[in-house]
Design a protein around this motif. Structure first.
Motif, PDB file in Angstrom:
ATOM      1  N   VAL A   1       0.849  -1.185   0.000  1.00  0.00           N
ATOM      2  CA  VAL A   1       0.000   0.000   0.000  1.00  0.00           C
ATOM      3  C   VAL A   1       0.886   1.236   0.000  1.00  0.00           C
ATOM      4  N   ALA A   2       0.611   2.148  -0.913  1.00  0.00           N
ATOM      5  CA  ALA A   2       1.422   3.357  -1.042  1.00  0.00           C
ATOM      6  C   ALA A   2       1.565   4.069   0.303  1.00  0.00           C
ATOM      7  N   ARG A   3       2.754   4.564   0.559  1.00  0.00           N
ATOM      8  CA  ARG A   3       3.084   5.190   1.846  1.00  0.00           C
ATOM      9  C   ARG A   3       2.048   6.243   2.242  1.00  0.00           C
ATOM     10  N   GLU A   4       1.634   7.064   1.293  1.00  0.00           N
ATOM     11  CA  GLU A   4       0.724   8.155   1.616  1.00  0.00           C
ATOM     12  C   GLU A   4      -0.702   7.667   1.919  1.00  0.00           C
ATOM     13  N   ASP A   5      -0.996   6.416   1.629  1.00  0.00           N
ATOM     14  CA  ASP A   5      -2.328   5.874   1.874  1.00  0.00           C
ATOM     15  C   ASP A   5      -2.409   5.065   3.167  1.00  0.00           C
ATOM     16  N   VAL A   6      -1.320   5.017   3.919  1.00  0.00           N
ATOM     17  CA  VAL A   6      -1.290   4.266   5.172  1.00  0.00           C
ATOM     18  C   VAL A   6      -1.362   5.263   6.335  1.00  0.00           C
ATOM     19  N   PRO A   7      -2.185   4.985   7.350  1.00  0.00           N
ATOM     20  CA  PRO A   7      -2.251   5.889   8.515  1.00  0.00           C
ATOM     21  C   PRO A   7      -0.878   6.019   9.173  1.00  0.00           C
ATOM     22  N   PRO A   8      -0.693   7.008  10.039  1.00  0.00           N
ATOM     23  CA  PRO A   8       0.572   7.147  10.764  1.00  0.00           C
ATOM     24  C   PRO A   8       0.948   5.834  11.451  1.00  0.00           C
ATOM     25  N   ILE A   9       2.233   5.490  11.375  1.00  0.00           N
ATOM     26  CA  ILE A   9       2.682   4.183  11.859  1.00  0.00           C
ATOM     27  C   ILE A   9       2.353   3.986  13.330  1.00  0.00           C
ATOM     28  N   ASP A  10       2.454   5.025  14.140  1.00  0.00           N
ATOM     29  CA  ASP A  10       2.182   4.888  15.571  1.00  0.00           C
ATOM     30  C   ASP A  10       0.716   4.586  15.873  1.00  0.00           C
ATOM     31  N   GLU A  11      -0.145   4.687  14.853  1.00  0.00           N
ATOM     32  CA  GLU A  11      -1.564   4.388  15.054  1.00  0.00           C
ATOM     33  C   GLU A  11      -1.927   2.983  14.570  1.00  0.00           C
ATOM     34  N   LEU A  12      -0.955   2.245  14.047  1.00  0.00           N
ATOM     35  CA  LEU A  12      -1.242   0.944  13.439  1.00  0.00           C
ATOM     36  C   LEU A  12      -1.213  -0.176  14.468  1.00  0.00           C
ATOM     37  N   GLU A  13      -1.991  -1.193  14.192  1.00  0.00           N
ATOM     38  CA  GLU A  13      -2.058  -2.378  15.040  1.00  0.00           C
ATOM     39  C   GLU A  13      -1.819  -3.612  14.177  1.00  0.00           C
ATOM     40  N   LEU A  14      -1.047  -4.543  14.680  1.00  0.00           N
ATOM     41  CA  LEU A  14      -0.777  -5.814  14.013  1.00  0.00           C
ATOM     42  C   LEU A  14      -1.521  -6.928  14.734  1.00  0.00           C
ATOM     43  N   ARG A  15      -2.131  -7.830  13.938  1.00  0.00           N
ATOM     44  CA  ARG A  15      -2.781  -9.005  14.496  1.00  0.00           C
ATOM     45  C   ARG A  15      -2.413 -10.222  13.661  1.00  0.00           C
ATOM     46  N   LEU A  16      -2.291 -11.354  14.332  1.00  0.00           N
ATOM     47  CA  LEU A  16      -2.011 -12.613  13.641  1.00  0.00           C
ATOM     48  C   LEU A  16      -2.860 -13.724  14.239  1.00  0.00           C
ATOM     49  N   TRP A  17      -3.430 -14.539  13.354  1.00  0.00           N
ATOM     50  CA  TRP A  17      -4.252 -15.662  13.748  1.00  0.00           C
ATOM     51  C   TRP A  17      -3.663 -16.966  13.191  1.00  0.00           C
ATOM     52  N   VAL A  18      -3.781 -18.036  13.941  1.00  0.00           N
ATOM     53  CA  VAL A  18      -3.485 -19.379  13.448  1.00  0.00           C
ATOM     54  C   VAL A  18      -4.755 -20.204  13.611  1.00  0.00           C
ATOM     55  N   ASN A  19      -5.259 -20.684  12.498  1.00  0.00           N
ATOM     56  CA  ASN A  19      -6.515 -21.452  12.496  1.00  0.00           C
ATOM     57  C   ASN A  19      -7.652 -20.676  13.159  1.00  0.00           C
TER      58      ASN A  19
ATOM     59  N   LEU B   1       2.144  -0.797  16.777  1.00  0.00           N
ATOM     60  CA  LEU B   1       3.423  -0.478  16.143  1.00  0.00           C
ATOM     61  C   LEU B   1       4.188   0.610  16.899  1.00  0.00           C
ATOM     62  N   LYS B   2       3.485   1.392  17.712  1.00  0.00           N
ATOM     63  CA  LYS B   2       4.171   2.422  18.497  1.00  0.00           C
ATOM     64  C   LYS B   2       5.121   1.812  19.523  1.00  0.00           C
ATOM     65  N   ASP B   3       4.977   0.503  19.771  1.00  0.00           N
ATOM     66  CA  ASP B   3       5.809  -0.156  20.778  1.00  0.00           C
ATOM     67  C   ASP B   3       7.107  -0.721  20.209  1.00  0.00           C
ATOM     68  N   LEU B   4       7.382  -0.507  18.931  1.00  0.00           N
ATOM     69  CA  LEU B   4       8.667  -0.917  18.376  1.00  0.00           C
ATOM     70  C   LEU B   4       9.801  -0.232  19.143  1.00  0.00           C
ATOM     71  N   ILE B   5      10.851  -0.988  19.432  1.00  0.00           N
ATOM     72  CA  ILE B   5      12.024  -0.390  20.096  1.00  0.00           C
ATOM     73  C   ILE B   5      12.703   0.588  19.146  1.00  0.00           C
ATOM     74  N   TRP B   6      12.987   0.133  17.943  1.00  0.00           N
ATOM     75  CA  TRP B   6      13.437   1.020  16.869  1.00  0.00           C
ATOM     76  C   TRP B   6      12.283   1.167  15.896  1.00  0.00           C
ATOM     77  N   GLY B   7      11.806   2.381  15.730  1.00  0.00           N
ATOM     78  CA  GLY B   7      10.760   2.624  14.758  1.00  0.00           C
ATOM     79  C   GLY B   7      11.245   2.452  13.330  1.00  0.00           C
ATOM     80  N   VAL B   8      10.312   2.536  12.399  1.00  0.00           N
ATOM     81  CA  VAL B   8      10.647   2.278  10.994  1.00  0.00           C
ATOM     82  C   VAL B   8      11.712   3.246  10.484  1.00  0.00           C
ATOM     83  N   ALA B   9      11.583   4.523  10.806  1.00  0.00           N
ATOM     84  CA  ALA B   9      12.546   5.509  10.310  1.00  0.00           C
ATOM     85  C   ALA B   9      13.946   5.240  10.850  1.00  0.00           C
ATOM     86  N   LYS B  10      14.057   4.964  12.146  1.00  0.00           N
ATOM     87  CA  LYS B  10      15.373   4.684  12.729  1.00  0.00           C
ATOM     88  C   LYS B  10      15.966   3.414  12.128  1.00  0.00           C
TER      89      LYS B  10
END
Length: 306
Positions: free
Chosen positions: A191-209, A218-227
């Protein structure tokens, strides 16, 4: 804009834009409108967009194909490199009993040949080793990056995508344990960078079965994307189409034959793959029982911070 790579009914690798009905609907095939080159259509598309080509104009001229006649591929089928961040969430550091995190570990490489498209099959190579799922948020590089300051790093991102860093547990080098063919599912779209909400507002989820295993902000990354991108660019030159993935949160766990894994990040399309042990055999190396110690049991989602 949501970009994707696919194989058409004739078996040709193509690059296009998903329509309003998503990756299961119509695709505008931009391939024949791109400059010629030896790299994949997606890498040529990235370079064209970053050089100022108007995508809306390309889409208006492009033939439209139905998703039913297309097989989705990794968003970038031929990245020159996949750069990954080890231990980039503190809660994952705790669950793995790791003494160090990214500040001390730096980054590692995954083989470009390990990429897999949405709907593909992760093939576990051995019958006597543990394999875990690790959901991640990844950046696809848009233009050459070398010694990029942190405050300019995101300008070098083309877009974002979901990624699975499939992992064999043990004492072998990270790049070995994570580079088997099919061990880097990525997509289904970037997804184009400009079409994605601010990274600190994003949430990741993963499901198995269908069961939620991982949930993280994503705000909890030790090193953020830019760093992370800035640092990587001081070590190696990043090229258009390279993938930089940010690390996984807590909630990793073993996967088995027949499992279905889904990972989703706010604003991105859900990545889905299955797992198979077809053709697997005994492992020839002796790293079992060594290296980082993953949790023996799944961490209950309700106990996770954030």
């Amino acid at each position: 804009m949501r970009y994707l790579s696919f194989r058409d009914a004739g078996g040709r690798v193509r690059a296009g834009v998903a329509g309003a009905d998503g990756v299961r609907g119509r695709i505008s095939d931009l391939t024949d409108l791109l400059p010629a080159g030896d790299s994949s259509p997606m890498r040529r598309l990235i370079e064209a967009v970053e050089s100022g080509t108007d995508v809306d104009t390309l889409v208006s001229r492009a033939p439209v194909v139905g998703a039913a006649s297309a097989v989705l591929l990794p968003v970038v089928p031929d990245p020159s490199k996949i750069v990954a961040a080890p231990v980039n969430y503190r809660n994952h550091q705790a669950e793995m009993n790791e003494a160090s995190h990214i500040d001390s570990l730096g980054v590692f490489l995954k083989a470009p040949s390990s990429v897999l498209g949405d709907g593909g099959v992760v093939r576990l190579p051995y019958t006597d080793r543990r394999f875990d799922q690790e959901g991640e948020f990844a950046a696809v590089i848009g233009r050459r990056a070398r010694d990029v300051p942190e405050d300019q790093a995101l300008d070098h991102v083309f877009g974002y995508t979901c990624l699975l860093d499939m992992t064999m547990r043990g004492g072998e080098d990270r790049s070995v344990r994570k580079s088997f063919d099919t061990f880097t599912p990525v997509g289904p779209t970037v997804v184009a960078r400009e079409d994605v909400p601010p990274i600190d507002e994003l949430e990741l989820r993963l499901w198995v079965n269908g069961s939620l295993r991982q949930r993280a902000d994503l705000k909890d990354l030790i090193w953020g994307v830019a760093k992370l991108i800035s640092y990587v660019s001081t070590v190696m030159t990043l090229h258009p189409g390279d993938i930089v993935t940010t690390g996984t949160p807590e909630g990793v766990g073993a996967v088995h034959d027949g499992d279905r894994i889904e990972v989703e990040v706010t604003g991105l399309d859900r990545l889905t793959v299955s797992v198979s042990v077809a053709g697997a055999g005994p492992c020839p190396t002796r790293g079992a029982g060594r290296g980082p110690k993953p949790p023996a049991e799944l961490t209950p989602v309700h106990e996770r911070r954030g």
